[in-house]
Design a protein around this motif. Sequence first.
Motif, mmCIF file in Angstrom:
data_model
loop_
_atom_site.group_PDB
_atom_site.id
_atom_site.type_symbol
_atom_site.label_atom_id
_atom_site.label_comp_id
_atom_site.label_asym_id
_atom_site.label_seq_id
_atom_site.Cartn_x
_atom_site.Cartn_y
_atom_site.Cartn_z
ATOM 1 N N SER A 185 51.576 142.258 9.523
ATOM 2 C CA SER A 185 52.294 142.262 8.242
ATOM 3 C C SER A 185 52.758 140.967 7.806
ATOM 4 O O SER A 185 54.082 140.598 7.750
ATOM 5 C CB SER A 185 53.439 143.139 8.182
ATOM 6 O OG SER A 185 54.330 142.765 9.544
ATOM 7 N N HIS A 187 53.908 137.992 5.312
ATOM 8 C CA HIS A 187 54.753 137.842 4.102
ATOM 9 C C HIS A 187 55.472 136.903 4.171
ATOM 10 O O HIS A 187 55.707 136.118 5.206
ATOM 11 C CB HIS A 187 55.653 139.237 4.036
ATOM 12 C CG HIS A 187 56.499 139.489 5.250
ATOM 13 N ND1 HIS A 187 56.197 140.009 6.362
ATOM 14 C CD2 HIS A 187 58.011 139.330 4.966
ATOM 15 C CE1 HIS A 187 57.273 140.033 7.086
ATOM 16 N NE2 HIS A 187 58.304 139.413 6.431
ATOM 17 N N ILE A 239 54.865 131.913 5.428
ATOM 18 C CA ILE A 239 54.272 133.192 5.617
ATOM 19 C C ILE A 239 54.472 133.585 7.116
ATOM 20 O O ILE A 239 54.136 132.508 7.919
ATOM 21 C CB ILE A 239 52.825 133.149 5.099
ATOM 22 C CG1 ILE A 239 52.854 132.718 3.660
ATOM 23 C CG2 ILE A 239 52.247 134.277 5.238
ATOM 24 C CD1 ILE A 239 51.486 132.443 3.047
#
Length: 278
Positions: A185, A187, A239
């Motif tokens: 994931s 992000h 990130i």
Amino acid sequence: MSTGNRPLPPVLARFYDTPPSETAPGVETWICRGANFVVTVSKVAEGAVLTRQNPDEYVLLANDLAATVTAGTETVEAAPDTLTIVPPGDSRVVARRAGTLARIFSAEAADLAARAVNAADYAAGAPLVAPLGRGPAPKDGYRLRNYVLADHVTDGSFLRVFRTANLMVNPLVPWTAPRNVHKLSPHSHADFEQASLALESTWVHHLRTPWTPDMDDWVDDLHAEIGSPSVTVIPPTVIHTSRNIAPMGRLVDVFAPPRLDFLRQGVVRNADDYPMPA
């Protein structure tokens, strides 16, 4: 040091491989900080006592031990794998058996922030991080609040998010096997840091710093392997995603102030106890 739009470097605090920040009878405590939060992990003997006079609420995670928690005239018995919110003022935690517990504070705990292993990183501030402020008090007043984490598992989600006036803590549902590398994931967060507190297993934190127009600011991707207990502080704009590479991965994410996106999504388990921030 951070300047302009350049974030501070990530922090990798390997508590298992460094001396404790402070000691007391039956207690060894390691401390790491972000701009707005402080994360502590304590190895305690049976019967050890931790006392605190704190300016705002803090969160106690009884990982593998039971503890008696007292604040003012209230007392709760915190079983293993529970989360307790401790109100401002005097508090006392007594370990009922040997093990590990974590306490998470806002940066209002200035004395702890000053003793953090990475305190020097914040001497010049953290320009990309939004200020902490002071969130609204709980609707029914400050008091001890204890939650059994196993009662807060939702099908299809690994989130178990809780908040205080100034903090948001997410003790993720443990991974019982290494995380699937095809379902990560990645992000980033625009204006707040994330601390990832590893309590069990070995982890790899994958971190990518976005490029700026100035090539001198570019840094290589980081794939940091780290054991437990440890704290990784991830700066704004970076990130990131994490995976455990051994079974029983137990990870806790920390944010301050509370995340409005989580509040709006309705994933905060105790959201009804606190007013929405302005």
